[in-house]
Design a protein around this motif. Sequence first.
Motif, PDB file in Angstrom:
ATOM      1  N   ARG A 110       0.663  -1.073   0.087  1.00 34.74           N
ATOM      2  CA  ARG A 110       0.014  -0.441   0.165  1.00 34.74           C
ATOM      3  C   ARG A 110       0.832   1.099   0.218  1.00 34.74           C
ATOM      4  NH1 ARG A 110      -4.763   0.102   1.419  1.00 34.74           N
ATOM      5  NH2 ARG A 110      -5.395   1.631   2.668  1.00 34.74           N
ATOM      6  N   PRO A 111       0.206   1.950  -0.529  1.00 36.57           N
ATOM      7  CA  PRO A 111       1.152   2.992  -0.598  1.00 36.57           C
ATOM      8  C   PRO A 111       1.458   4.458   0.539  1.00 36.57           C
ATOM      9  CG  PRO A 111      -0.650   3.728  -2.243  1.00 36.57           C
ATOM     10  CD  PRO A 111      -0.419   2.845  -1.259  1.00 36.57           C
ATOM     11  N   THR A 112       0.365   4.243   1.430  1.00 33.32           N
ATOM     12  CA  THR A 112       0.413   5.092   2.655  1.00 33.32           C
ATOM     13  C   THR A 112       1.280   5.343   3.574  1.00 33.32           C
ATOM     14  OG1 THR A 112      -2.298   4.599   2.282  1.00 33.32           O
ATOM     15  CG2 THR A 112      -1.539   6.466   4.166  1.00 33.32           C
ATOM     16  N   TRP A 113       1.744   4.118   3.979  1.00 38.88           N
ATOM     17  CA  TRP A 113       2.901   4.035   4.719  1.00 38.88           C
ATOM     18  C   TRP A 113       4.479   4.072   3.764  1.00 38.88           C
ATOM     19  CZ3 TRP A 113       1.488   1.566   9.847  1.00 38.88           C
ATOM     20  CH2 TRP A 113       0.740   2.418  10.872  1.00 38.88           C
ATOM     21  N   THR A 114       5.662   4.332   4.364  1.00 34.16           N
ATOM     22  CA  THR A 114       6.804   4.050   3.672  1.00 34.16           C
ATOM     23  C   THR A 114       7.049   2.571   3.668  1.00 34.16           C
ATOM     24  OG1 THR A 114       8.047   4.551   5.961  1.00 34.16           O
ATOM     25  CG2 THR A 114       7.276   6.444   3.654  1.00 34.16           C
ATOM     26  N   GLU A 135       8.060   3.474   7.483  1.00 41.75           N
ATOM     27  CA  GLU A 135       7.084   2.914   8.673  1.00 41.75           C
ATOM     28  C   GLU A 135       6.413   2.007   9.257  1.00 41.75           C
ATOM     29  OE1 GLU A 135       5.654   7.607   8.316  1.00 41.75           O
ATOM     30  OE2 GLU A 135       4.757   5.925   6.599  1.00 41.75           O
ATOM     31  N   ARG A 136       6.424   1.241   7.760  1.00 46.58           N
ATOM     32  CA  ARG A 136       6.239  -0.317   8.268  1.00 46.58           C
ATOM     33  C   ARG A 136       6.465  -1.569   8.646  1.00 46.58           C
ATOM     34  NH1 ARG A 136       0.764  -1.059   4.664  1.00 46.58           N
ATOM     35  NH2 ARG A 136       1.144   0.803   3.237  1.00 46.58           N
TER      36      ARG A 136
END
Length: 134
Positions: free
Chosen positions: A56-60, A63-64
Motif C-alpha cells: 500500500r502507498p500510504t506508509w513507507t 514506517e511499516r
Amino acid sequence: MSDATALSKRYREGMATRRAVLGDNHVNRAQSASTDFDQPFQDLITEAAWGHVWSRPTWTKRERSIVTIALLAALGQDEEMAMHVRATANTGASREDICEALLHVAIYAGVPAANHAIKIAKEVLADMDPGRAA
C-alpha cells in the motif's frame, strides 16, 4: 506458487515487495523449502501480507518496518522479529527507529516483552554490523 495465484496482480506486487524488504536470498530459501502442504500459506502471505498490506502507498516501507517490529516484539514472535530487524537494511528503518519502537512496546505491551525483544535486536544488529555495538 499455485497456478491460481500466478496471474494475481496482488501476488506479483506482493512478491516484488517481499523481495525488496526481505531480500532475494530469504525469499528464495522460503520458496525452495515450501512443500505442497505449506505452499498455500506461502501464497497467502505473499498476496495478503505483502501484496495487500506492505504494498500500500500510504506508509513507507520504513514506517511499516517499525510497526511490524513493535507488533512482533509485543506478541513474542522472536524469529519473525529478528527477520524484520534484519530487513531494516532494506527498509531504511534505523537502529534509533528500532529503539523507539521497543520503548513503545515496553509501555504498551510490557517491560518483559520489550526487554526480550531488545536482547534479540541487539544480537541481530551486532551480526549485521560486527564493528558497531548495538
